[in-house]
Design an enzyme around this catalytic site. Structure first.
Site, PDB file in Angstrom:
ATOM      1  N   ARG A 105      -2.823   5.560  -7.754  1.00 22.89           N
ATOM      2  CA  ARG A 105      -1.688   6.396  -8.138  1.00 22.89           C
ATOM      3  C   ARG A 105      -1.768   6.696  -9.617  1.00 22.89           C
ATOM      4  NH1 ARG A 105       4.419   4.767  -6.865  1.00 22.89           N
ATOM      5  NH2 ARG A 105       3.988   3.247  -8.479  1.00 22.89           N
ATOM      6  N   THR A 109       1.944  10.981 -13.079  1.00 17.92           N
ATOM      7  CA  THR A 109       2.416  11.961 -12.082  1.00 17.92           C
ATOM      8  C   THR A 109       2.838  11.294 -10.774  1.00 17.92           C
ATOM      9  OG1 THR A 109       0.225  12.225 -11.123  1.00 17.92           O
ATOM     10  CG2 THR A 109       0.778  13.649 -13.008  1.00 17.92           C
ATOM     11  N   ASP A 201       3.664  -5.292  -8.527  1.00 16.20           N
ATOM     12  CA  ASP A 201       2.429  -4.551  -8.238  1.00 16.20           C
ATOM     13  C   ASP A 201       1.570  -5.357  -7.254  1.00 16.20           C
ATOM     14  OD1 ASP A 201      -0.376  -3.692  -8.466  1.00 16.20           O
ATOM     15  OD2 ASP A 201       0.406  -2.331 -10.001  1.00 16.20           O
ATOM     16  N   ASP A 204      -2.154  -5.982  -8.393  1.00 16.57           N
ATOM     17  CA  ASP A 204      -2.263  -6.955  -9.494  1.00 16.57           C
ATOM     18  C   ASP A 204      -1.929  -8.363  -9.020  1.00 16.57           C
ATOM     19  OD1 ASP A 204      -3.075  -5.076 -11.320  1.00 16.57           O
ATOM     20  OD2 ASP A 204      -1.095  -4.781 -12.197  1.00 16.57           O
TER      21      ASP A 204
HETATM   22  C1  PRP Z   1      -0.271   1.040  -4.962  1.00 13.94           C
HETATM   23  C2  PRP Z   1      -0.112   0.640  -3.505  1.00 13.94           C
HETATM   24  C3  PRP Z   1      -0.254   1.952  -2.797  1.00 13.94           C
HETATM   25  C4  PRP Z   1       0.389   2.907  -3.750  1.00 13.94           C
HETATM   26  C5  PRP Z   1       1.772   3.178  -3.238  1.00 13.94           C
HETATM   27  O1  PRP Z   1      -1.597   1.230  -5.267  1.00 13.94           O
HETATM   28  O2  PRP Z   1      -1.039  -0.312  -3.099  1.00 13.94           O
HETATM   29  O3  PRP Z   1      -1.606   2.323  -2.542  1.00 13.94           O
HETATM   30  O4  PRP Z   1       0.466   2.252  -5.020  1.00 13.94           O
HETATM   31  O5  PRP Z   1       2.377   4.145  -3.993  1.00 13.94           O
HETATM   32  P1  PRP Z   1       2.765   5.569  -3.422  1.00 13.94           P
HETATM   33  O6  PRP Z   1       3.414   5.362  -2.094  1.00 13.94           O
HETATM   34  O7  PRP Z   1       3.718   6.088  -4.458  1.00 13.94           O
HETATM   35  O8  PRP Z   1       1.516   6.397  -3.337  1.00 13.94           O
HETATM   36  P2  PRP Z   1      -2.098   1.504  -6.764  1.00 13.94           P
HETATM   37  O9  PRP Z   1      -2.187   2.963  -7.040  1.00 13.94           O
HETATM   38  O10 PRP Z   1      -1.297   0.700  -7.734  1.00 13.94           O
HETATM   39  O11 PRP Z   1      -3.581   0.999  -6.725  1.00 13.94           O
HETATM   40  P3  PRP Z   1      -4.163  -0.472  -6.494  1.00 13.94           P
HETATM   41  O12 PRP Z   1      -3.941  -0.818  -5.045  1.00 13.94           O
HETATM   42  O13 PRP Z   1      -5.606  -0.299  -6.822  1.00 13.94           O
HETATM   43  O14 PRP Z   1      -3.463  -1.424  -7.413  1.00 13.94           O
HETATM   44  N1  URA Z   2       2.750   0.044  -5.858  1.00 14.13           N
HETATM   45  C1  URA Z   2       3.016  -1.286  -5.996  1.00 14.13           C
HETATM   46  O1  URA Z   2       2.096  -2.103  -6.016  1.00 14.13           O
HETATM   47  N2  URA Z   2       4.294  -1.675  -6.083  1.00 14.13           N
HETATM   48  C2  URA Z   2       5.330  -0.812  -6.053  1.00 14.13           C
HETATM   49  O2  URA Z   2       6.501  -1.243  -6.130  1.00 14.13           O
HETATM   50  C3  URA Z   2       5.037   0.558  -5.927  1.00 14.13           C
HETATM   51  C4  URA Z   2       3.735   0.955  -5.812  1.00 14.13           C
END
Ligand code: PRP
Ligand code: URA
Length: 210
Positions: A105, A109, A201, A204
């Site tokens: 994400r 944006t 997160d 993380d």
């Molecule tokens: C997080 C989560 C989803 C996304 C959800 O991933 O694991 O994939 O955000 O958000 P959305 O519904 O608004 O699209 P992130 O982009 O943080 O990546 P990561 O899993 O690599 O930490």
């Molecule tokens: N991605 C995450 O990991 N946590 C949130 O709350 C939203 C998006």
């Protein structure tokens, strides 16, 4: 949420484990264990309508007609955070195929950015479970379902741990044919797109980063 394709778990084990998952004191090791276990519990609920074929089986006492899965299952974790949901489900369905989709994400944006997709030209599975702990704005889930439908799969379900109402609405509006299996639908998204009360997160917390 009233749509009949949205399944918020009512299972006590899911509620118990979710509370420990949310806890800020939960270590990455325990967090990964909970994600793995909850993935399996939710996938058990999400696979209740898989098609079966008949199979004769010989027991030590004789013969009987049994059953075997007639649909090939694909697990589609959205990198990174969806990875932690694979293993528990794979233990239940060892011959499932795992196809990774890399999306992150954009923090400004909140739009999903694709960075990994090695799907072959023709689909190799009948049913896909899209795995991601978090359904926030829904952008990542919608993009992944778009990819899978373009690949040629029509039976797709989303399996996640926490959702915001905004994410449920976005996925259900773009793809009303996709069942959503979720441990809990939370209150709302905050002004930086995080689920509240949520768990922070998910990537993380699993990988010990951030
Ligand atoms: C997080 C989560 C989803 C996304 C959800 O991933 O694991 O994939 O955000 O958000 P959305 O519904 O608004 O699209 P992130 O982009 O943080 O990546 P990561 O899993 O690599 O930490
Ligand atoms: N991605 C995450 O990991 N946590 C949130 O709350 C939203 C998006």
């Amino acid at each position: 949420m009233t749509a009949n394709n949205i399944f918020e778990s009512t299972h006590p084990l899911v509620a118990h484990k979710l509370t420990r998952l949310r806890d800020v004191e939960t270590t990455p090791k325990k967090f990964r264990e909970l994600v793995r276990e909850m993935g399996a519990l939710l996938a058990y609920e999400a696979t209740q309508d898989l098609k079966l074929g008949k199979r004769q089986v010989t027991t030590p006492m004789g013969q009987t007609e049994g059953a075997e899965l007639a649909e090939k299952l694909g697990l589609v974790p959205i990198l990174r955070a969806g990875l932690g949901m694979v293993e528990g489900i794979w233990n239940l369905v060892p011959n499932a195929e795992v196809w990774h989709i890399g999306l992150y994400r954009d923090e400004d944006t909140l739009q999903p950015v694709e960075y990994y997709n090695k799907l072959p030209t023709a689909p190799t599975v009948d049913v896909c479970l899209v795995l991601d702990p978090m359904l926030a704005t829904g952008g990542s889930a919608v993009a992944t379902v778009d990819i899978l439908k373009n690949w040629g799969v029509s039976k797709i379900k989303f399996v996640g741990l926490l959702a915001a109402p905004e994410g449920i609405a976005a996925l259900n509006t773009s793809h009303p044919d996709v069942d959503i299996h979720i441990a809990k639908i939370d209150s709302h998204l905050n002004d930086i797109g995080y689920i509240v009360p949520g768990l922070g997160d998910a990537g993380d917390r699993q990988f010990g980063t951030g």
